[in-house]
Scaffold this active site. Structure first.
Site, PDB file in Angstrom:
ATOM      1  N   ASN A 105     -69.453  29.050 -24.940  1.00 54.83           N
ATOM      2  CA  ASN A 105     -70.594  29.960 -24.845  1.00 54.83           C
ATOM      3  C   ASN A 105     -71.346  30.084 -26.168  1.00 54.83           C
ATOM      4  OD1 ASN A 105     -72.236  31.690 -23.451  1.00 54.83           O
ATOM      5  ND2 ASN A 105     -70.700  33.301 -23.156  1.00 54.83           N
ATOM      6  N   HIS A 121     -64.217  42.547 -12.291  1.00 50.27           N
ATOM      7  CA  HIS A 121     -64.843  43.406 -13.303  1.00 50.27           C
ATOM      8  C   HIS A 121     -65.623  44.535 -12.650  1.00 50.27           C
ATOM      9  CE1 HIS A 121     -65.138  40.294 -16.801  1.00 50.27           C
ATOM     10  NE2 HIS A 121     -64.004  40.185 -16.154  1.00 50.27           N
ATOM     11  N   ARG A 128     -60.743  45.453 -13.670  1.00 51.16           N
ATOM     12  CA  ARG A 128     -60.998  45.766 -15.078  1.00 51.16           C
ATOM     13  C   ARG A 128     -62.063  46.838 -15.129  1.00 51.16           C
ATOM     14  NH1 ARG A 128     -63.889  42.010 -19.752  1.00 51.16           N
ATOM     15  NH2 ARG A 128     -65.741  43.034 -18.919  1.00 51.16           N
ATOM     16  N   TYR A 167     -71.380  45.940 -24.821  1.00 44.94           N
ATOM     17  CA  TYR A 167     -70.916  44.673 -24.270  1.00 44.94           C
ATOM     18  C   TYR A 167     -70.045  44.881 -23.034  1.00 44.94           C
ATOM     19  CZ  TYR A 167     -69.367  39.889 -24.179  1.00 44.94           C
ATOM     20  OH  TYR A 167     -69.122  38.601 -23.789  1.00 44.94           O
ATOM     21  N   ASP A 171     -60.687  45.944 -21.425  1.00 44.60           N
ATOM     22  CA  ASP A 171     -60.915  44.976 -22.490  1.00 44.60           C
ATOM     23  C   ASP A 171     -61.512  45.702 -23.697  1.00 44.60           C
ATOM     24  OD1 ASP A 171     -61.545  42.778 -24.061  1.00 44.60           O
ATOM     25  OD2 ASP A 171     -62.458  41.633 -22.415  1.00 44.60           O
ATOM     26  N   HIS A 207     -62.369  44.124 -26.442  1.00 47.96           N
ATOM     27  CA  HIS A 207     -63.299  43.179 -27.088  1.00 47.96           C
ATOM     28  C   HIS A 207     -63.136  43.113 -28.609  1.00 47.96           C
ATOM     29  CE1 HIS A 207     -65.275  42.046 -23.449  1.00 47.96           C
ATOM     30  NE2 HIS A 207     -65.610  43.281 -23.155  1.00 47.96           N
ATOM     31  N   GLU A 237     -56.598  44.636 -23.261  1.00 43.87           N
ATOM     32  CA  GLU A 237     -56.934  43.290 -23.734  1.00 43.87           C
ATOM     33  C   GLU A 237     -57.666  43.346 -25.074  1.00 43.87           C
ATOM     34  OE1 GLU A 237     -59.499  41.329 -20.972  1.00 43.87           O
ATOM     35  OE2 GLU A 237     -60.149  39.844 -22.433  1.00 43.87           O
ATOM     36  N   GLU A 251     -58.281  34.973 -25.537  1.00 45.33           N
ATOM     37  CA  GLU A 251     -59.421  34.226 -24.982  1.00 45.33           C
ATOM     38  C   GLU A 251     -60.154  33.408 -26.045  1.00 45.33           C
ATOM     39  OE1 GLU A 251     -61.546  37.660 -23.307  1.00 45.33           O
ATOM     40  OE2 GLU A 251     -63.204  37.213 -24.644  1.00 45.33           O
ATOM     41  N   ARG A 275     -54.180  35.107 -22.623  1.00 45.89           N
ATOM     42  CA  ARG A 275     -55.548  35.180 -22.091  1.00 45.89           C
ATOM     43  C   ARG A 275     -56.333  33.875 -22.185  1.00 45.89           C
ATOM     44  NH1 ARG A 275     -58.236  37.100 -18.976  1.00 45.89           N
ATOM     45  NH2 ARG A 275     -60.004  37.932 -20.089  1.00 45.89           N
ATOM     46  N   HIS A 288     -58.210  33.453 -18.799  1.00 51.11           N
ATOM     47  CA  HIS A 288     -59.613  33.845 -18.930  1.00 51.11           C
ATOM     48  C   HIS A 288     -60.429  33.183 -17.818  1.00 51.11           C
ATOM     49  CE1 HIS A 288     -63.155  34.306 -21.997  1.00 51.11           C
ATOM     50  NE2 HIS A 288     -63.005  35.384 -21.277  1.00 51.11           N
ATOM     51  N   ASP A 299     -68.580  31.967 -18.116  1.00 50.88           N
ATOM     52  CA  ASP A 299     -68.814  30.852 -19.033  1.00 50.88           C
ATOM     53  C   ASP A 299     -67.698  29.819 -18.995  1.00 50.88           C
ATOM     54  OD1 ASP A 299     -68.189  33.521 -20.606  1.00 50.88           O
ATOM     55  OD2 ASP A 299     -67.231  31.943 -21.773  1.00 50.88           O
ATOM     56  N   GLU A 332     -58.141  36.333 -13.981  1.00 52.63           N
ATOM     57  CA  GLU A 332     -59.465  36.960 -14.026  1.00 52.63           C
ATOM     58  C   GLU A 332     -60.421  36.210 -13.095  1.00 52.63           C
ATOM     59  OE1 GLU A 332     -61.447  36.699 -17.831  1.00 52.63           O
ATOM     60  OE2 GLU A 332     -62.597  38.510 -17.445  1.00 52.63           O
ATOM     61  N   TRP A 351     -66.428  42.478 -32.463  1.00 56.26           N
ATOM     62  CA  TRP A 351     -66.786  42.971 -31.132  1.00 56.26           C
ATOM     63  C   TRP A 351     -65.900  42.301 -30.116  1.00 56.26           C
ATOM     64  CZ3 TRP A 351     -68.450  39.633 -27.400  1.00 56.26           C
ATOM     65  CH2 TRP A 351     -68.780  38.343 -27.862  1.00 56.26           C
TER      66      TRP A 351
HETATM   67  O1  EZ4 Z   1     -66.538  37.896 -23.929  1.00 56.16           O
HETATM   68  O2  EZ4 Z   1     -66.417  35.007 -21.870  1.00 56.16           O
HETATM   69  O3  EZ4 Z   1     -62.540  39.019 -20.840  1.00 56.16           O
HETATM   70  N1  EZ4 Z   1     -63.622  38.506 -20.836  1.00 56.16           N
HETATM   71  C1  EZ4 Z   1     -64.485  38.544 -21.834  1.00 56.16           C
HETATM   72  C2  EZ4 Z   1     -65.716  37.703 -21.699  1.00 56.16           C
HETATM   73  C3  EZ4 Z   1     -66.022  37.003 -22.999  1.00 56.16           C
HETATM   74  C4  EZ4 Z   1     -67.000  35.881 -22.777  1.00 56.16           C
HETATM   75  C5  EZ4 Z   1     -67.318  35.175 -24.074  1.00 56.16           C
HETATM   76  O4  EZ4 Z   1     -67.996  34.003 -23.839  1.00 56.16           O
HETATM   77  O5  EZ4 Z   1     -64.246  39.214 -22.800  1.00 56.16           O
HETATM   78  O6  EZ4 Z   1     -66.802  38.458 -21.263  1.00 56.16           O
HETATM   79 CO    CO Z   2     -62.066  39.622 -22.912  1.00 52.70          CO
END
Ligand code: EZ4
Ligand code: CO
Length: 416
Positions: free
Chosen positions: A37, A122, A147, A159, A224, A226, A250, A276, A297, A326, A330, A353, A416
């Protein structure tokens, strides 16, 4: 029989994907996903300029040897670009091997260890009410794991949070087409978001409480972080949400700091998932041997394909650690299928996921995997079970798109 051609296809049906097509001398085609990505063209060049010329004429059935060759021979090991390129080759060769055998790929990986793969989806909302509406939509569809991400009072767009129309699919795409900065000629910049960890830590336990209150104790709830917290902040959050029995937390801290999770473990029994952004088994060494995580992940696409992720899962299995591969949009449908075949075969599967691809993407990638009652299955089509329609792919040109930048209120760049 040997590898005759390698073609790299970059297509953008709503978002960018890098796909490798390998054709053998006897006309069998295998597909591999190398999507990274925001850095898609780096992988495309790596494959076209550095990998393809070295593979023509090689035996397509030497999958492990080819993996080791691509991993060791360049001298420069690991890294997301390299390992996404290795993944694309590895998946395409496994696809070819399974097509030659006339079997779905999971049968070459040891056969099915289970009847299907529990999916998590999600749900998100700018408010708790909207989040609960989104969760209810998934529960109605039979999903058993969700999630949950929500807006934070005082912050704007953050995000992973998106308000879907009631009943509509979650089609949030975190990589946005960048804004121009007003300069001439226009320079493209990722979008910017503002972050405040203290506000988030104050709010999130009430989100878990509200979702539990509405849906009861059985639904599996995931969250998550992040990569946004320091170790002590992550410990605080893991402890605060413990009463709501989360399935996992996560990416509570930036993954590359493996020993950070020791501190989180000291304070909480909230299960942890990370990886991830990892691309090899070495990224997991401390995490696995010290049992600092509960779920892996990684995806096949970013961890060196089926061969690379299988190495990680064999190592993890010795420590009782399970998969939580993951599966964002993407990861292309080709990579998703590879995740599903591997997940069906390994003993230590945990959860998968599932973020459905858009209808436009699924016109380019023809899939045979399915989701039913919250369970995924890769299907019984020989190979990976995904074919790219080259004519459809050609209609969608690459468009630069980047993940947003996260900043604190003082303008400094934040994890992030
Ligand atoms: O941020 O795949 O758990 N999933 C995530 C995703 C990632 C994107 C990054 O390209 O955190 O949304
Ligand atoms: Co994630």
């Amino acid at each position: 029989m040997s590898i005759q051609r390698l073609d790299v296809i970059v297509t953008s049906p709503g978002r960018n994907f890098v796909t490798l097509k390998i054709t053998t001398s006897d006309g069998i085609v295998g597909w591999g996903d190398g999507t990274l990505n925001g850095r898609e063209l780096a992988v495309a060049s790596y494959l076209r300029d550095h990998v393809a010329p070295t593979l023509v004429g090689r035996n397509e059935s030497a999958i492990e040897q080819t993996w080791q060759y691509l991993y060791r021979s360049p001298y420069w090991r690991r890294g997301p670009v390299t390992m996404a390129a290795v993944a694309a080759v590895d998946m395409a060769l496994w696809d070819i091997a399974a097509k030659k055998a006339g079997e779905p790929l999971y049968k070459l990986l040891g056969g099915a260890s289970r009847t299907g793969l529990m999916a998590y989806v999600h749900a998100s909302g700018s408010t708790i009410e909207r989040l609960n509406d989104a969760v209810a939509g998934y529960v109605d569809q039979g999903f058993q794991a969700v999630r949950i991400q929500s807006g934070v009072p005082g912050l704007g767009q953050i995000y992973g949070v998106h308000d879907a129309a009631p009943g509509a699919a979650y089609e949030y795409e975190p990589a946005g087409r960048p804004a121009t900065d007003g300069s001439e000629p226009a320079a493209l910049r990722p979008t910017e978001e503002t972050w405040d960890t203290a506000a988030y830590l104050r709010h999130l336990p009430s989100v878990f409480a509200a979702v539990r209150e509405q849906f009861g104790g059985e639904l599996r709830l995931l969250h998550d972080g992040h990569h946004r917290m320091s170790p002590i902040e992550a410990a605080k959050l893991a402890k605060a949400i413990e009463p709501y029995d989360p399935f996992w937390l996560e990416d509570c801290t930036p993954g590359e700091d493996q020993s950070a999770l020791r501190l989180v473990r000291q304070h909480s029994v909230t299960p942890l998932a990370i990886g991830e952004v990892f691309n090899s088994v070495h990224d997991y060494q401390t995490l696995i041997t010290e049992r600092l995580i509960d779920y892996v992940r990684s995806s096949t696409t970013h961890a060196g394909g089926i061969t690379g992720l299988r190495q990680i899962m064999t190592f993890a299995g010795i420590y009782g650690i399970r998969s939580g591969f993951h599966g964002p949009t993407d990861v292309s449908p080709v990579g998703m299928a590879a995740n599903l075949h591997l997940g069906l075969a390994i003993h230590n599967f945990g959860i998968q996921e599932y973020m459905p691809h858009s209808a436009t993407a699924l016109e380019v990638f023809r899939t045979s995997y399915s989701v039913d009652g919250g369970m995924l299955h890769p299907g019984e089509t020989p190979g990976l079970g995904v074919e790219l329609d080259e004519q459809a792919a050609a209609a969608h040109e690459y468009v630069p798109a980047y993940l947003p930048v996260n900043r604190l209120r003082d303008g400094s760049v934040h994890d992030w």
